[in-house]
Design a protein around this motif. Structure first.
Motif, PDB file in Angstrom:
ATOM      1  N   GLU A  25      95.985  96.978 138.919  1.00 13.13           N
ATOM      2  CA  GLU A  25      96.066  95.833 138.390  1.00 13.13           C
ATOM      3  C   GLU A  25      97.545  95.624 138.002  1.00 13.13           C
ATOM      4  O   GLU A  25      98.335  96.366 137.959  1.00 13.13           O
ATOM      5  CB  GLU A  25      95.340  95.441 137.151  1.00 13.13           C
ATOM      6  N   ALA A  37      94.441  91.875 139.801  1.00 12.67           N
ATOM      7  CA  ALA A  37      93.896  93.135 140.369  1.00 12.67           C
ATOM      8  C   ALA A  37      93.640  92.827 141.796  1.00 12.67           C
ATOM      9  O   ALA A  37      93.181  91.869 142.263  1.00 12.67           O
ATOM     10  CB  ALA A  37      92.832  93.560 139.528  1.00 12.67           C
ATOM     11  N   GLU A  79      91.657  87.631 139.404  1.00 11.48           N
ATOM     12  CA  GLU A  79      92.464  87.300 138.306  1.00 11.48           C
ATOM     13  C   GLU A  79      91.621  87.332 136.998  1.00 11.48           C
ATOM     14  O   GLU A  79      90.542  87.090 136.972  1.00 11.48           O
ATOM     15  CB  GLU A  79      93.258  86.126 138.373  1.00 11.48           C
ATOM     16  N   SER A  94      92.166  93.163 131.842  1.00 10.39           N
ATOM     17  CA  SER A  94      92.779  93.953 133.395  1.00 10.39           C
ATOM     18  C   SER A  94      91.643  94.614 133.800  1.00 10.39           C
ATOM     19  O   SER A  94      91.490  94.664 135.171  1.00 10.39           O
ATOM     20  CB  SER A  94      93.710  94.986 132.921  1.00 10.39           C
ATOM     21  N   MET A  98      89.944  93.909 137.679  1.00 13.21           N
ATOM     22  CA  MET A  98      89.443  94.899 138.769  1.00 13.21           C
ATOM     23  C   MET A  98      87.927  94.638 139.306  1.00 13.21           C
ATOM     24  O   MET A  98      87.573  94.904 140.369  1.00 13.21           O
ATOM     25  CB  MET A  98      89.562  96.321 137.941  1.00 13.21           C
ATOM     26  N   ALA A 147      98.455  93.053 144.392  1.00 18.56           N
ATOM     27  CA  ALA A 147      98.386  92.527 143.066  1.00 18.56           C
ATOM     28  C   ALA A 147      99.799  91.914 142.833  1.00 18.56           C
ATOM     29  O   ALA A 147      99.898  90.941 142.155  1.00 18.56           O
ATOM     30  CB  ALA A 147      97.857  93.422 142.396  1.00 18.56           C
TER      31      ALA A 147
END
Length: 205
Positions: A25, A37, A79, A94, A98, A147
């Protein structure tokens, strides 16, 4: 200086895994914009030359590698929004980005190499956390490149709507220009209200 290699991936291939995704990320530190990510499954027969931690590459080299990765690998980018960052905190957001990137890969990967020291909650795929993974694994390095390029472009686009903050060059990080613009121009809808410099401006005595 060591560069990332394919050793972690090769060990997993030798154990019978066949779809190994690197996950990384970008954008935990900025005061504005989403966290992004990427998940990348490299083709072992077509690994782009020069993959490295995105922060160690020039913008031109990142752009060239971005195109190569997109041409030769399977990938997904996702995102988590500013609203989600403010609601659940930057670490969880974050991890959410992912999860979204991993879930967007089809067919699904059968093992994940994840940058950092934590495996996101809710991941159903067997995973290994890799500290400083973007400097160790070419798959994670590739994810970091996709990313970062994606997020940088998002911030360039947002800079057109909100000039003066310097997002086209600082990508929303707390540069001198950005912090001065926050004081002088105020807080935009794209600022992370849970981050202290933004929060302090919103709630000044």
């Amino acid at each position: 200086m060591t560069k990332p290699d394919f050793e972690l991936e090769q060990a997993l291939l030798d154990r019978g895994h066949c779809r190994i995704a690197g996950v990384d990320e970008v954008g935990r530190g900025p005061l504005a914009g989403p966290v992004v990510a990427a998940a990348v499954i490299l083709n072992p027969q077509a690994i782009p030359e020069g993959l490295n931690d995105s922060k160690k590459l020039t913008a031109r080299r990142r752009a060239a590698l971005d195109a190569e990765i997109r041409h030769s690998a399977e990938f997904a980018v996702a995102e988590a929004s500013v609203a989600e960052i403010d609601e659940i905190n930057i670490l969880r957001a974050s991890h959410l980005a992912m999860l979204r990137a991993v879930e967007a890969l089809t067919p699904a990967p059968d093992f994940l190499l994840i940058d950092g020291n934590m495996i996101p909650r809710g991941l159903k795929t067997p995973s290994q956390a890799v500290v400083k993974g973007d400097a160790r694994s070419v798959s994670i390095a590739a994810a970091s490149i996709l990313a970062k390029n994606w997020r940088d472009q998002v911030m360039v686009d947002l800079a057109q709507q909100h000039p003066g903050y310097g997002w086209e060059t600082n990508a929303g990080y707390p540069s001198k220009q950005h912090k001065e613009a926050l004081q002088n121009l105020g807080v935009t809808p794209h600022h992370r209200r849970s981050f202290k410099p933004v929060h302090n401006i919103l709630y000044q005595e």
